[in-house]
Design a protein around this motif. Structure first.
Motif, PDB file in Angstrom:
ATOM      1  N   UNK A  98       1.971 -23.661  26.838  1.00  0.00           N
ATOM      2  CA  UNK A  98       1.317 -22.997  25.718  1.00  0.00           C
ATOM      3  C   UNK A  98      -0.143 -22.766  26.088  1.00  0.00           C
ATOM      4  N   UNK A  99      -0.634 -21.551  25.842  1.00  0.00           N
ATOM      5  CA  UNK A  99      -2.012 -21.221  26.182  1.00  0.00           C
ATOM      6  C   UNK A  99      -2.158 -20.451  27.481  1.00  0.00           C
ATOM      7  N   UNK A 100      -1.114 -20.454  28.324  1.00  0.00           N
ATOM      8  CA  UNK A 100      -1.156 -19.643  29.542  1.00  0.00           C
ATOM      9  C   UNK A 100      -1.189 -18.164  29.158  1.00  0.00           C
ATOM     10  N   UNK A 101      -1.748 -17.338  30.038  1.00  0.00           N
ATOM     11  CA  UNK A 101      -1.804 -15.901  29.800  1.00  0.00           C
ATOM     12  C   UNK A 101      -0.664 -15.203  30.529  1.00  0.00           C
ATOM     13  N   UNK A 102      -0.181 -14.130  29.924  1.00  0.00           N
ATOM     14  CA  UNK A 102       0.845 -13.287  30.532  1.00  0.00           C
ATOM     15  C   UNK A 102       0.328 -11.853  30.480  1.00  0.00           C
ATOM     16  N   UNK A 103       0.382 -11.159  31.611  1.00  0.00           N
ATOM     17  CA  UNK A 103      -0.042  -9.763  31.688  1.00  0.00           C
ATOM     18  C   UNK A 103       1.198  -8.912  31.922  1.00  0.00           C
ATOM     19  N   UNK A 104       1.363  -7.879  31.089  1.00  0.00           N
ATOM     20  CA  UNK A 104       2.456  -6.905  31.270  1.00  0.00           C
ATOM     21  C   UNK A 104       1.984  -5.909  32.336  1.00  0.00           C
ATOM     22  N   UNK A 105       2.689  -5.841  33.454  1.00  0.00           N
ATOM     23  CA  UNK A 105       2.240  -5.071  34.610  1.00  0.00           C
ATOM     24  C   UNK A 105       2.112  -3.578  34.283  1.00  0.00           C
ATOM     25  N   UNK A 106       3.089  -2.985  33.630  1.00  0.00           N
ATOM     26  CA  UNK A 106       3.077  -1.536  33.384  1.00  0.00           C
ATOM     27  C   UNK A 106       1.917  -1.080  32.511  1.00  0.00           C
ATOM     28  N   UNK A 107       1.552  -1.868  31.508  1.00  0.00           N
ATOM     29  CA  UNK A 107       0.538  -1.437  30.541  1.00  0.00           C
ATOM     30  C   UNK A 107      -0.756  -2.235  30.636  1.00  0.00           C
ATOM     31  N   UNK A 108      -0.768  -3.286  31.429  1.00  0.00           N
ATOM     32  CA  UNK A 108      -1.917  -4.182  31.574  1.00  0.00           C
ATOM     33  C   UNK A 108      -2.282  -4.882  30.256  1.00  0.00           C
ATOM     34  N   UNK A 109      -1.329  -4.992  29.319  1.00  0.00           N
ATOM     35  CA  UNK A 109      -1.559  -5.719  28.070  1.00  0.00           C
ATOM     36  C   UNK A 109      -1.643  -7.216  28.389  1.00  0.00           C
ATOM     37  N   UNK A 110      -2.507  -7.899  27.664  1.00  0.00           N
ATOM     38  CA  UNK A 110      -2.720  -9.321  27.881  1.00  0.00           C
ATOM     39  C   UNK A 110      -2.208 -10.107  26.676  1.00  0.00           C
ATOM     40  N   UNK A 111      -1.439 -11.155  26.951  1.00  0.00           N
ATOM     41  CA  UNK A 111      -0.866 -11.992  25.911  1.00  0.00           C
ATOM     42  C   UNK A 111      -1.157 -13.454  26.216  1.00  0.00           C
ATOM     43  N   UNK A 112      -1.109 -14.267  25.161  1.00  0.00           N
ATOM     44  CA  UNK A 112      -1.209 -15.716  25.309  1.00  0.00           C
ATOM     45  C   UNK A 112       0.111 -16.315  24.848  1.00  0.00           C
ATOM     46  N   UNK A 113       0.621 -17.285  25.593  1.00  0.00           N
ATOM     47  CA  UNK A 113       1.871 -17.935  25.210  1.00  0.00           C
ATOM     48  C   UNK A 113       1.619 -18.809  23.995  1.00  0.00           C
ATOM     49  N   UNK A 114       2.324 -18.514  22.894  1.00  0.00           N
ATOM     50  CA  UNK A 114       2.174 -19.271  21.655  1.00  0.00           C
ATOM     51  C   UNK A 114       3.226 -20.362  21.540  1.00  0.00           C
ATOM     52  N   UNK A 115       4.423 -20.084  22.055  1.00  0.00           N
ATOM     53  CA  UNK A 115       5.509 -21.049  21.944  1.00  0.00           C
ATOM     54  C   UNK A 115       6.486 -20.831  23.084  1.00  0.00           C
ATOM     55  N   UNK A 116       7.022 -21.916  23.601  1.00  0.00           N
ATOM     56  CA  UNK A 116       8.003 -21.867  24.688  1.00  0.00           C
ATOM     57  C   UNK A 116       9.260 -22.566  24.198  1.00  0.00           C
ATOM     58  N   UNK A 117      10.365 -21.845  24.244  1.00  0.00           N
ATOM     59  CA  UNK A 117      11.630 -22.423  23.805  1.00  0.00           C
ATOM     60  C   UNK A 117      12.668 -22.249  24.907  1.00  0.00           C
ATOM     61  N   UNK A 118      13.519 -23.238  25.117  1.00  0.00           N
ATOM     62  CA  UNK A 118      14.619 -23.032  26.064  1.00  0.00           C
ATOM     63  C   UNK A 118      15.577 -22.000  25.489  1.00  0.00           C
ATOM     64  N   UNK A 119      16.132 -21.160  26.354  1.00  0.00           N
ATOM     65  CA  UNK A 119      17.037 -20.118  25.863  1.00  0.00           C
ATOM     66  C   UNK A 119      18.498 -20.560  25.822  1.00  0.00           C
ATOM     67  N   UNK A 120      18.758 -21.808  26.201  1.00  0.00           N
ATOM     68  CA  UNK A 120      20.119 -22.331  26.169  1.00  0.00           C
ATOM     69  C   UNK A 120      20.901 -22.049  27.438  1.00  0.00           C
ATOM     70  N   UNK A 121      20.314 -21.303  28.381  1.00  0.00           N
ATOM     71  CA  UNK A 121      21.012 -20.987  29.626  1.00  0.00           C
ATOM     72  C   UNK A 121      20.158 -21.307  30.845  1.00  0.00           C
ATOM     73  N   UNK A 122      19.189 -22.208  30.675  1.00  0.00           N
ATOM     74  CA  UNK A 122      18.358 -22.623  31.791  1.00  0.00           C
ATOM     75  C   UNK A 122      17.048 -21.864  31.923  1.00  0.00           C
ATOM     76  N   UNK A 123      16.867 -20.836  31.122  1.00  0.00           N
ATOM     77  CA  UNK A 123      15.632 -20.057  31.169  1.00  0.00           C
ATOM     78  C   UNK A 123      14.738 -20.367  29.980  1.00  0.00           C
TER      79      UNK A 123
END
Length: 135
Positions: A98-123
């Motif tokens: 939580x708090x790490x930044x994520x950049x969308x490559x195509x649009x260069x949009x910047x996001x901050x991770x608000x919540x991390x949840x397991x997807x039930x399949x290992x991801x």
């Protein structure tokens, strides 16, 4: 030893990523000073990965959800949406935080991770908040 199901899941994830995924960059952040702003985390490398985006609607203060998910008419509440990225197992060399930044490559949009949840399949399912301008 991985099971046959693990192998099939890996093949399926690769096929789905090839069709639907887009490029992202994970920029690890850490708070190094008490009450300070986050800074780049040198202990974790900046990493490129593929993810599948979805815009997830959320409602607050609208009462209990019912089977067909209609809001209660006696409560105003509010509606919003938050972008969500599905990340297949093995896309990231470490668990994001939580708090790490994520950049969308195509649009260069910047996001901050608000919540991390397991997807039930290992991801992971990463719920993101959009940042207006890069810090």
């Amino acid at each position: 030893m991985p099971s046959a199901f693990d192998d099939l899941n890996g093949e399926l994830n690769a096929a789905v990523d090839a069709v639907f995924a887009e490029g992202f960059v994970l920029r690890p952040r850490a708070v190094t000073k008490p009450n300070g702003r986050s800074e780049d985390d040198p202990s974790r490398a900046v990493t490129e990965f593929l993810g599948i985006t979805a815009e997830v609607a959320s409602r607050a203060n609208s009462g209990q959800r019912i089977a067909h998910m209609a809001p209660r008419s006696d409560r105003a509440g509010f509606a919003s949406s938050r972008i969500n990225i599905g990340v297949s197992p093995g896309q990231l060399p470490y668990r994001p935080r939580t708090g790490d930044y994520v950049v969308r490559v195509d649009t260069n949009e910047l996001f901050e991770i608000a919540e991390i949840r397991p997807d039930g399949m290992g991801g992971y399912a990463l719920d993101l908040n959009e940042l207006v301008a890069p810090p």
